[in-house]
Design a protein around this motif. Structure first.
Motif, mmCIF file in Angstrom:
data_model
loop_
_atom_site.group_PDB
_atom_site.id
_atom_site.type_symbol
_atom_site.label_atom_id
_atom_site.label_comp_id
_atom_site.label_asym_id
_atom_site.label_seq_id
_atom_site.Cartn_x
_atom_site.Cartn_y
_atom_site.Cartn_z
ATOM 1 N N ALA A 1 2.230 1.729 -3.462
ATOM 2 C CA ALA A 1 1.203 2.250 -4.379
ATOM 3 C C ALA A 1 0.969 3.741 -4.135
ATOM 4 O O ALA A 1 0.852 4.527 -5.085
ATOM 5 C CB ALA A 1 -0.098 1.465 -4.200
ATOM 6 N N LEU A 2 0.929 4.132 -2.866
ATOM 7 C CA LEU A 2 0.742 5.552 -2.533
ATOM 8 C C LEU A 2 1.901 6.389 -3.077
ATOM 9 O O LEU A 2 1.699 7.473 -3.633
ATOM 10 C CB LEU A 2 0.665 5.742 -1.006
ATOM 11 C CG LEU A 2 -0.618 5.326 -0.311
ATOM 12 C CD1 LEU A 2 -0.442 5.406 1.207
ATOM 13 C CD2 LEU A 2 -1.785 6.217 -0.740
ATOM 14 N N GLU B 1 0.823 -1.210 0.000
ATOM 15 C CA GLU B 1 0.000 0.000 0.000
ATOM 16 C C GLU B 1 0.858 1.262 0.000
ATOM 17 O O GLU B 1 0.535 2.234 -0.682
ATOM 18 C CB GLU B 1 -0.969 -0.031 1.178
ATOM 19 C CG GLU B 1 -1.997 -1.128 0.968
ATOM 20 C CD GLU B 1 -3.125 -1.115 1.979
ATOM 21 O OE1 GLU B 1 -3.268 -0.110 2.681
ATOM 22 O OE2 GLU B 1 -3.858 -2.108 2.046
ATOM 23 N N ALA C 1 3.928 5.612 -5.583
ATOM 24 C CA ALA C 1 3.893 5.647 -7.059
ATOM 25 C C ALA C 1 2.898 6.695 -7.527
ATOM 26 O O ALA C 1 3.190 7.492 -8.426
ATOM 27 C CB ALA C 1 3.527 4.272 -7.592
ATOM 28 N N GLU C 2 1.742 6.717 -6.891
ATOM 29 C CA GLU C 2 0.699 7.681 -7.276
ATOM 30 C C GLU C 2 1.175 9.114 -6.990
ATOM 31 O O GLU C 2 1.011 10.019 -7.801
ATOM 32 C CB GLU C 2 -0.578 7.381 -6.487
ATOM 33 C CG GLU C 2 -1.764 8.204 -6.911
ATOM 34 C CD GLU C 2 -2.975 7.970 -6.005
ATOM 35 O OE1 GLU C 2 -3.932 8.712 -6.126
ATOM 36 O OE2 GLU C 2 -2.926 7.045 -5.168
ATOM 37 N N HIS C 3 1.794 9.283 -5.827
ATOM 38 C CA HIS C 3 2.227 10.619 -5.416
ATOM 39 C C HIS C 3 3.284 11.186 -6.360
ATOM 40 O O HIS C 3 3.155 12.303 -6.859
ATOM 41 C CB HIS C 3 2.791 10.564 -3.991
ATOM 42 C CG HIS C 3 3.292 11.875 -3.489
ATOM 43 N ND1 HIS C 3 2.484 12.770 -2.834
ATOM 44 C CD2 HIS C 3 4.515 12.465 -3.567
ATOM 45 C CE1 HIS C 3 3.190 13.846 -2.529
ATOM 46 N NE2 HIS C 3 4.426 13.682 -2.949
ATOM 47 N N THR D 1 3.184 13.295 1.968
ATOM 48 C CA THR D 1 2.551 14.582 1.633
ATOM 49 C C THR D 1 3.500 15.758 1.833
ATOM 50 O O THR D 1 3.188 16.868 1.419
ATOM 51 C CB THR D 1 1.289 14.824 2.478
ATOM 52 O OG1 THR D 1 1.668 14.904 3.858
ATOM 53 C CG2 THR D 1 0.261 13.727 2.286
ATOM 54 N N LYS E 1 2.621 17.605 -3.809
ATOM 55 C CA LYS E 1 1.642 18.070 -2.812
ATOM 56 C C LYS E 1 2.299 18.945 -1.762
ATOM 57 O O LYS E 1 1.708 19.899 -1.281
ATOM 58 C CB LYS E 1 0.957 16.878 -2.142
ATOM 59 C CG LYS E 1 -0.066 16.194 -3.047
ATOM 60 C CD LYS E 1 -0.758 15.057 -2.326
ATOM 61 C CE LYS E 1 -1.628 14.264 -3.279
ATOM 62 N NZ LYS E 1 -2.020 12.972 -2.747
ATOM 63 N N ARG F 1 5.366 17.524 -11.016
ATOM 64 C CA ARG F 1 6.210 16.963 -9.966
ATOM 65 C C ARG F 1 7.329 17.932 -9.588
ATOM 66 O O ARG F 1 7.695 18.048 -8.435
ATOM 67 C CB ARG F 1 6.782 15.635 -10.474
ATOM 68 C CG ARG F 1 8.068 15.186 -9.831
ATOM 69 C CD ARG F 1 7.837 14.435 -8.532
ATOM 70 N NE ARG F 1 9.104 14.195 -7.877
ATOM 71 C CZ ARG F 1 9.395 14.572 -6.646
ATOM 72 N NH1 ARG F 1 8.510 15.198 -5.910
ATOM 73 N NH2 ARG F 1 10.569 14.325 -6.112
ATOM 74 N N ALA G 1 4.165 10.247 -9.327
ATOM 75 C CA ALA G 1 3.841 10.300 -10.752
ATOM 76 C C ALA G 1 2.895 11.442 -11.071
ATOM 77 O O ALA G 1 2.572 11.683 -12.227
ATOM 78 C CB ALA G 1 3.221 8.974 -11.185
ATOM 79 N N ALA G 2 2.444 12.157 -10.038
ATOM 80 C CA ALA G 2 1.469 13.232 -10.258
ATOM 81 C C ALA G 2 2.086 14.315 -11.144
ATOM 82 O O ALA G 2 3.295 14.511 -11.135
ATOM 83 C CB ALA G 2 1.059 13.831 -8.919
#
Lengths: 127, 190
Positions: free
Chosen positions: A37-38, A34, A40-42, B69, B74, A48, A44-45
């Motif tokens: 995955a978090l 998890e 990778a998502e963060h 974060t 972000k 960047r 790749a936004a």
């Protein structure tokens, strides 16, 4: 002589405290997945890259302005001394140099320009 | 920020810098390295508060999700002014207390004060466990940080976000409790 450290514990008590520490060999596979995955998502936004500060744009604009002024200055000082030279920095003396002198040169007699043009054409004919 | 030579294990500071400014793939690798390196520390902190593996796992996830974060896009980027563990400790501790509150809300019969609730002993019959359970959360956590996690006082102060002098007086009070307690008095008499 040093005083005993009143903020310290006897080694045996420290060993006992450490011995009671709970084992950390917890199976973390679910959290590993998890968190990956978090991440990778963060990362790749979009956007960047960190935003450049406002002064960066102002400094870049100022540099561009200075370069333009310098180029204008350079073109403004083309004189008879620039005849028969690589005026535009192309690596060769050619008709483009003649045209640059004709466009931006100051106080260059027309016959000198004609002679420069003729020599360039003559050089071209020989090659 | 880092003087790490190629092939060497990158420092926490170098990894944080890559998370802040690196290309996405490099930033993700750096973050995963930080996670793998500090996962045991966060679990120890969480287990010392929670004594429940499932809740500790949730606290682990919450800690690193919160850390994430702080990095772009972000976040503004993490500025590391002390050891990474000093930065991580309050995040992990708060995540653990948050999990504890959630667990207690699911069981409304229990009290809600984390200072009373933040310790569920794995072996409630042992003298040491009884003593630790009696210590306030403030004193218990400074004992854990100093004597179990072996953090120096400056790092403890940073982790607890208090001045070093306050950390020292808090430790002194905790040690005095242990010195005077019937359960641990014998250790001091040797």
């Amino acid at each position: 002589m040093t005083e005993p450290d009143t903020n310290d514990l006897p080694p045996e008590l420290i060993r006992a405290l450490k011995a009671r520490e709970l084992p950390t060999d917890v199976i973390t596979a679910r959290v590993d997945r998890e968190v990956a995955a978090l991440a990778a998502e963060h990362f790749a936004a979009p956007s960047r890259r960190r935003q450049r500060p406002a002064w960066f744009a102002a400094a870049a604009a100022a540099i561009v302005a200075v370069v333009i002024v310098l180029q204008l200055d350079q073109s403004a000082v083309l004189t008879r001394d620039d005849l028969y030279t690589d005026v535009d920095g192309s690596g060769q003396i050619d008709i483009a140099d003649v045209l640059a002198l004709a466009r931006d040169g100051q106080d260059i007699p027309a016959e000198d320009l004609d002679a420069f043009a003729a020599s360039v054409v003559a050089l071209g004919d020989r090659s | 920020m880092s003087n790490d030579a190629p092939g060497r294990t990158p420092s926490d500071a170098a990894l944080v810098a890559t998370c802040n400014d690196g290309e996405p793939a490099a930033a993700m690798r750096a973050f995963e390295t930080l996670y793998e390196r500090h996962k045991p520390f966060v679990l120890r902190v969480a287990l010392n508060v929670l004594h429940d593996h499932n809740l500790a796992l949730d606290a682990l996830q919450e800690t690193f999700a919160s850390l994430l974060t702080r990095f772009p896009p972000k976040g503004e980027g993490l500025e590391l002014r002390a050891k990474f563990t000093s930065f991580l400790y309050p995040v992990a501790r708060n995540a653990a207390i948050s999990q504890l509150r959630k667990a207690r809300q699911a069981r409304p019969d229990d009290a809600a004060d984390p200072d009373e609730l933040a310790f569920v002993s794995p072996d409630p019959d042992s003298d040491l466990e009884r003593l630790l359970a009696r210590l306030s959360l403030e004193r218990r956590e400074i004992v854990v940080l100093r004597f179990i996690l072996d953090l120096p006082m400056a790092d403890i102060a940073e982790a607890l976000e208090i001045p070093v002098g306050t950390a020292k007086s808090r430790l002194h009070a905790a040690v005095t409790d242990l010195r005077n307690s019937p359960e641990t008095k014998r250790f001091f008499e040797k």
